[in-house]
Enzyme design. Structure first.
Site: not given
Length: 328
Positions: A62, A157
Site C-alpha cells: 500500500c 487496513c
C-alpha cells in the site's frame, strides 16, 4: 472483485477528524479517491500471494503503490514533498537521501516503507519521525487535537470490520484437505484450504487433545502438517533466501561480491537482528543470521538495514527455502 462494497472500511471517523483539524487551523483539504487503484494493486497482490501459499504484507505494498505511488500520479506532482505520519526519518549522506530509522524502535515503521524507491523517499517528509509516541500524544493534547487520544490503528487496513478468513473465503473459496500429524503421518482431521492457515498457528484447527501447531504446508497436495509437541527451536532456522533485493536509494555494495554485515527483521518488531548478506551467482540474496529466526515464511519481506541500524537499505520477499541445501 466486483463487489467492492463487501468490505466495511471505517473511514467516517477519519473524515470527522480531518474536517475538525482543517476547521481549527483554517485549512483547505481535498479528498483523493484511490479505491480502484487500491483494489487493482494491493488487494489483488494479497489474493495472489495467499493463493500461492505465500504470506503477503498488504501494508508494505500500500505504501509503495498507493500512498507514495498512485497518489503522487493522481495529484500530478503539484507539490514539493509529501508529509505523512509514519515513524521514519530521512538522512542525507554520500550525496543521496536515505530512509532512516527513528528514536522509538517500538513504533519505527521503516519496515513498512522498505519497498519505496529513492525518488519517493527524497520527496517525503516525516514530521514526527524524530519523536517518540508519548511526545506526539503530548503535542496533540496541548494543541487539543481530536486525535490526541485515538487508539493506534491495527490489523490489515483494507479489511475494516471483516474477518480475515471471511475475506479469503470470499475470493478463494474452500478446498478441503487433510490435517496430518508431522511425526507419524496420521490423518487427524480436515481443513478447508491451506490458505486459511499460517506456520506456527495454534487456533482454529478444530482438533482435540492439543494444543496443536501448524508447522508445515504442502500447497500442491493441499495438506496441513501439525504437531502437538511443537518445538519452536526445532522450527527455527538461521538463514533465509530472497529471490531479489529491492534497494530503496541504491545498492551500497555495487562492486563487491563478498559478505556484508547488516541488521534485519522479518516482521514488525522493535529489535533488529544481526546477519551477513551476500549475493549468490544465480542472482538471489542469501542472509545468514547470527541467531535462530522464528517463523520464516515465504512471501514475507525481509527488511535489511546498515550494520549500525541507522539506515533502511531495502527489502526482499523471502523465497521458499530447502533447509537441506544451504550455500556454503
Amino acid at each position: 472483485m466486483e463487489d467492492k462494497g463487501y468490505l466495511d472500511c471505517p473511514k467516517e471517523e477519519d473524515m470527522e477528524i480531518v474536517t475538525a483539524i482543517a476547521a481549527k487551523y483554517g485549512l483547505h483539504y481535498d479528498i483523493v479517491d484511490l479505491q480502484k487503484e487500491y483494489w487493482d494493486n494491493v488487494v489483488s497482490y494479497t489474493i495472489d500471494r495467499v493463493k500461492r501459499g505465500l504470506t503477503p504484507n498488504p501494508d508494505v505494498m500500500c505504501n509503495r503503490l498507493i500512498k507514495f505511488g498512485a497518489f503522487d500520479r493522481k495529484v500530478g506532482h503539484s507539490y514539493d514533498k509529501t508529509a505523512t505520519g509514519h515513524y521514519a526519518t530521512t538522512i542525507e549522506e554520500d550525496g543521496a537521501v536515505w530512509l532512516g530509522t527513528t528514536p522509538d524502535p517500538v513504533k519505527d515503521q521503516t519496515d513498512f516503507l522498505a519497498q519505496l524507491d529513492g525518488f519517493q523517499v527524497a520527496h517525503s517528509l516525516f514530521p514526527i519521525g524524530r519523536l517518540i509516541k508519548n511526545q506526539v500524544r503530548e503535542i496533540a493534547e496541548v494543541a487539543k487535537l481530536p486525535s490526541a487520544h485515538r487508539k493506534d490503528s491495527q490489523g490489515i487496513c483494507f479489511l475494516g470490520k471483516i474477518d480475515y478468513n471471511q475475506f479469503i473465503e470470499r475470493f478463494l473459496g474452500k478446498r478441503p484437505g487433510k490435517i496430518v500429524e508431522l511425526e507419524t503421518g496420521k490423518v487427524l482431521g480436515e481443513h478447508q484450504g491451506f490458505w486459511f492457515h499460517t506456520i506456527g498457528q495454534r487456533k482454529g484447527l478444530g482438533l482435540g487433545g492439543g494444543p496443536w501447531f501448524v508447522c508445515k504446508k504442502d500447497i500442491h497436495e493441499n495438506v496441513i502438517y501439525v504437531s502437538r509437541g511443537y518445538n519452536p527451536e526445532a522450527q527455527m532456522q538461521d538463514f533465509l533466501t530472497m529471490a531479489e533485493l529491492h534497494f530503496i536509494t541504491r545498492n551500497p555494495w555495487p562492486d563487491t561480491d563478498g559478505t556484508h554485515d547488516v541488521k534485519f527483521k522479518i516482521r514488525h518488531v522493535a529489535e533488529l537482528s544481526d546477519g551477513h548478506l551476500r549475493k549468490m551467482p544465480d542472482g538471489t540474496w542469501f542472509l545468514q543470521s547470527d541467531t535462530k529466526i522464528n517463523g520464516v515464511a515465504p512471501g514475507q519481506f525481509c527488511v535489511v538495514y546498515t550494520s549500525d541500524g541507522r539506515i533502511c537499505l531495502g527489502s526482499g520477499e523471502i523465497a521458499w527455502n530447502d533447509c537441506s541445501h544451504q550455500p556454503h
